[in-house]
Design an enzyme around this catalytic site. Sequence first.
Site, PDB file in Angstrom:
ATOM      1  N   ASP A  70       1.259   5.426   0.110  1.00  0.00           N
ATOM      2  CA  ASP A  70       0.668   6.725   0.396  1.00  0.00           C
ATOM      3  C   ASP A  70       1.682   7.794   0.029  1.00  0.00           C
ATOM      4  O   ASP A  70       2.871   7.679   0.332  1.00  0.00           O
ATOM      5  CB  ASP A  70       0.337   6.830   1.887  1.00  0.00           C
ATOM      6  CG  ASP A  70      -0.541   5.667   2.348  1.00  0.00           C
ATOM      7  OD1 ASP A  70      -1.706   5.624   1.943  1.00  0.00           O
ATOM      8  OD2 ASP A  70      -0.032   4.798   3.081  1.00  0.00           O
ATOM      9  N   ASP A 130       0.857  -1.179   0.000  1.00  0.00           N
ATOM     10  CA  ASP A 130       0.000   0.000   0.000  1.00  0.00           C
ATOM     11  C   ASP A 130       0.901   1.239   0.000  1.00  0.00           C
ATOM     12  O   ASP A 130       1.850   1.298   0.780  1.00  0.00           O
ATOM     13  CB  ASP A 130      -0.864  -0.071   1.266  1.00  0.00           C
ATOM     14  CG  ASP A 130      -1.705   1.153   1.478  1.00  0.00           C
ATOM     15  OD1 ASP A 130      -2.517   1.450   0.586  1.00  0.00           O
ATOM     16  OD2 ASP A 130      -1.539   1.817   2.515  1.00  0.00           O
ATOM     17  N   ASP A 145       0.600   9.505  13.187  1.00  0.00           N
ATOM     18  CA  ASP A 145       0.412   8.822  14.470  1.00  0.00           C
ATOM     19  C   ASP A 145       1.740   8.371  15.105  1.00  0.00           C
ATOM     20  O   ASP A 145       2.192   8.936  16.103  1.00  0.00           O
ATOM     21  CB  ASP A 145      -0.604   7.675  14.363  1.00  0.00           C
ATOM     22  CG  ASP A 145      -0.390   6.738  13.177  1.00  0.00           C
ATOM     23  OD1 ASP A 145       0.620   6.893  12.464  1.00  0.00           O
ATOM     24  OD2 ASP A 145      -1.218   5.824  12.987  1.00  0.00           O
TER      25      ASP A 145
HETATM   26  P1  ATP Z   1      -0.709   0.109   6.210  1.00  0.00           P
HETATM   27  O1  ATP Z   1      -1.019   0.786   4.909  1.00  0.00           O
HETATM   28  O2  ATP Z   1       0.343  -0.909   6.153  1.00  0.00           O
HETATM   29  O3  ATP Z   1      -1.930  -0.345   6.900  1.00  0.00           O
HETATM   30  P2  ATP Z   1       0.003   2.760   7.007  1.00  0.00           P
HETATM   31  O4  ATP Z   1       0.870   3.267   8.112  1.00  0.00           O
HETATM   32  O5  ATP Z   1       0.406   3.132   5.634  1.00  0.00           O
HETATM   33  O6  ATP Z   1      -0.099   1.209   7.197  1.00  0.00           O
HETATM   34  P3  ATP Z   1      -2.477   4.037   6.396  1.00  0.00           P
HETATM   35  O7  ATP Z   1      -3.797   3.892   7.036  1.00  0.00           O
HETATM   36  O8  ATP Z   1      -2.300   3.670   4.971  1.00  0.00           O
HETATM   37  O9  ATP Z   1      -1.459   3.242   7.300  1.00  0.00           O
HETATM   38  O10 ATP Z   1      -2.070   5.563   6.599  1.00  0.00           O
HETATM   39  C1  ATP Z   1      -0.953   6.158   5.962  1.00  0.00           C
HETATM   40  C2  ATP Z   1      -0.263   7.118   6.914  1.00  0.00           C
HETATM   41  O11 ATP Z   1      -1.164   8.158   7.289  1.00  0.00           O
HETATM   42  C3  ATP Z   1       0.174   6.494   8.223  1.00  0.00           C
HETATM   43  O12 ATP Z   1       1.428   5.880   8.117  1.00  0.00           O
HETATM   44  C4  ATP Z   1       0.214   7.697   9.132  1.00  0.00           C
HETATM   45  O13 ATP Z   1       1.374   8.460   8.915  1.00  0.00           O
HETATM   46  C5  ATP Z   1      -0.977   8.499   8.658  1.00  0.00           C
HETATM   47  N1  ATP Z   1      -2.210   8.142   9.398  1.00  0.00           N
HETATM   48  C6  ATP Z   1      -3.141   7.250   9.031  1.00  0.00           C
HETATM   49  N2  ATP Z   1      -4.127   7.164   9.939  1.00  0.00           N
HETATM   50  C7  ATP Z   1      -3.815   8.021  10.912  1.00  0.00           C
HETATM   51  C8  ATP Z   1      -4.434   8.418  12.126  1.00  0.00           C
HETATM   52  N3  ATP Z   1      -5.581   7.870  12.522  1.00  0.00           N
HETATM   53  N4  ATP Z   1      -3.806   9.352  12.890  1.00  0.00           N
HETATM   54  C9  ATP Z   1      -2.647   9.918  12.478  1.00  0.00           C
HETATM   55  N5  ATP Z   1      -2.019   9.580  11.361  1.00  0.00           N
HETATM   56  C10 ATP Z   1      -2.582   8.657  10.567  1.00  0.00           C
HETATM   57 MG    MG Z   2      -0.697   2.782   3.937  1.00  0.00          MG
END
Ligand code: ATP
Ligand code: MG
Length: 442
Positions: free
Chosen positions: A65, A63, A144
């Site tokens: 971002d 994934d 986060d």
């Molecule tokens: P994965 O995609 O493996 O589940 P991820 O860390 O990339 O993990 P995402 O939900 O795709 O999680 O979110 C991308 C990024 O956005 C996170 O790494 C974080 O920096 C930020 N983020 C996402 N959700 C939150 C939240 N609830 N509070 C603060 N920051 C967030």
């Molecule tokens: Mg992600």
Amino acid sequence: MKKSGKNNKNEPEIIARPAHTVSRADISKSALKVLYRLHKSGFQAFLVGGGVRDALLNLHPKDFDIATNAHPEEVRALFGNCRLIGRRFRLAHVRFGREVIEVATFRASVDEDEDHADSVQDDHGRILRDNVYGTIDEDVWRRDFTCNALYYNIADFSIWDYAGGVKDIERRRLVLIGDPDKRLREDPVRMLRAVRFAAKLDFSIDPSVSSAMHKLADLLTSVPAARLFDEFLKMFQAGYAEKTLELLREYRLFEQLFPQTSAALDRDDTFLRFVQSALVNTDHRVAAGKSITPMFMLGVFFWAPVREAAATLRAREKMSESQSLALAAWEISGQHQARISIPKRFTGPMREMIALQPRFEVMSGRKGLNLLEHRRFRAAYDFMVLRAEIGEVDPETATFWTDVQEQSAEQRLESFKISVDSGSKKKRRRPRRRRARTASPS
Ligand code: ATP
Ligand code: MG
């Protein structure tokens, strides 16, 4: 655009390409396309979040971002295949076939005492809207965990680390950026994210975070039920479901989502084994690249409460076991909707799967045979096998249903004691033979 200015004194540690292990080979072609096009159009473009974190851990991220200083409308103007989504966060989704690359504009975190039309919090400190654009050195503080706040710069392939994320990844620790109490109040879902990442990455939750979590678990009830369902899917479909359940229970988070299941797990070890065994199976399936369905897991979670409610219904009025199970499944899932809203496309099949359970006791005749053709047979069968594992179903019954699936049509007729004639459409004018007895196999 408003700048809060409070964190601007912070400079990132910039880790040049030779000093880290994130390579372009870890990043999907689509994500690279988006990064390059933003960059060539004069914008800053960074890969951020799980993509960078997982690449540093050699975990092959799936994934991606992207964070940029381009505003959502500017992103949309650059990509034909782009949609703007979200209210709480306005985001651009750039689509390449089935892959979606999420592009977020840098945002500033907003101080409570400042008044912003674009940022709103509720009485507990929960952020309801958050659309104040900012710069990268503001954006970092609203993420986060430190390990999720690393930015991979497409301009020179360096990593920008403001919050000590690289060090925390090395120590395998989940550390919240800023004051844990405040950050968890802002968004209680971060507690679920902590558990999800701890299970997936095999990280420990920093004591500062875990003590705040123990205190604030109740706040999960203030999160919209639809968002909790999304998070439930992410937590239990990632291939670490068993570990996730253990952590959710440890932090009293599971009871916020599934109170009746939680109570049943606490008092009934057999049910606990049943649930654990289902989750271990799920994790194996994910590891093997096989499909999984959330309705199965929901059926597993609801099984003890449903069985109990079904017994109560049968004691109250006359109905078949199957009817009572269907009705109870309906009741129990309905009682959860306000907490965790489960779409009908999952509750419907789950109810069918549960209501089929008594049919496995019917091992002769057309009714038995027809079960094999039921559209929920496969899920119901898997569910029955789990029940057999905890002694709820006779092992011979489980074996029977395992075997008949491998049999030819003819062998099945024999297994279900159906005489060949009774199945053929062109019947001779011969008195119909009595159906074979349904009593136990000789
Ligand atoms: P994965 O995609 O493996 O589940 P991820 O860390 O990339 O993990 P995402 O939900 O795709 O999680 O979110 C991308 C990024 O956005 C996170 O790494 C974080 O920096 C930020 N983020 C996402 N959700 C939150 C939240 N609830 N509070 C603060 N920051 C967030
Ligand atoms: Mg992600």
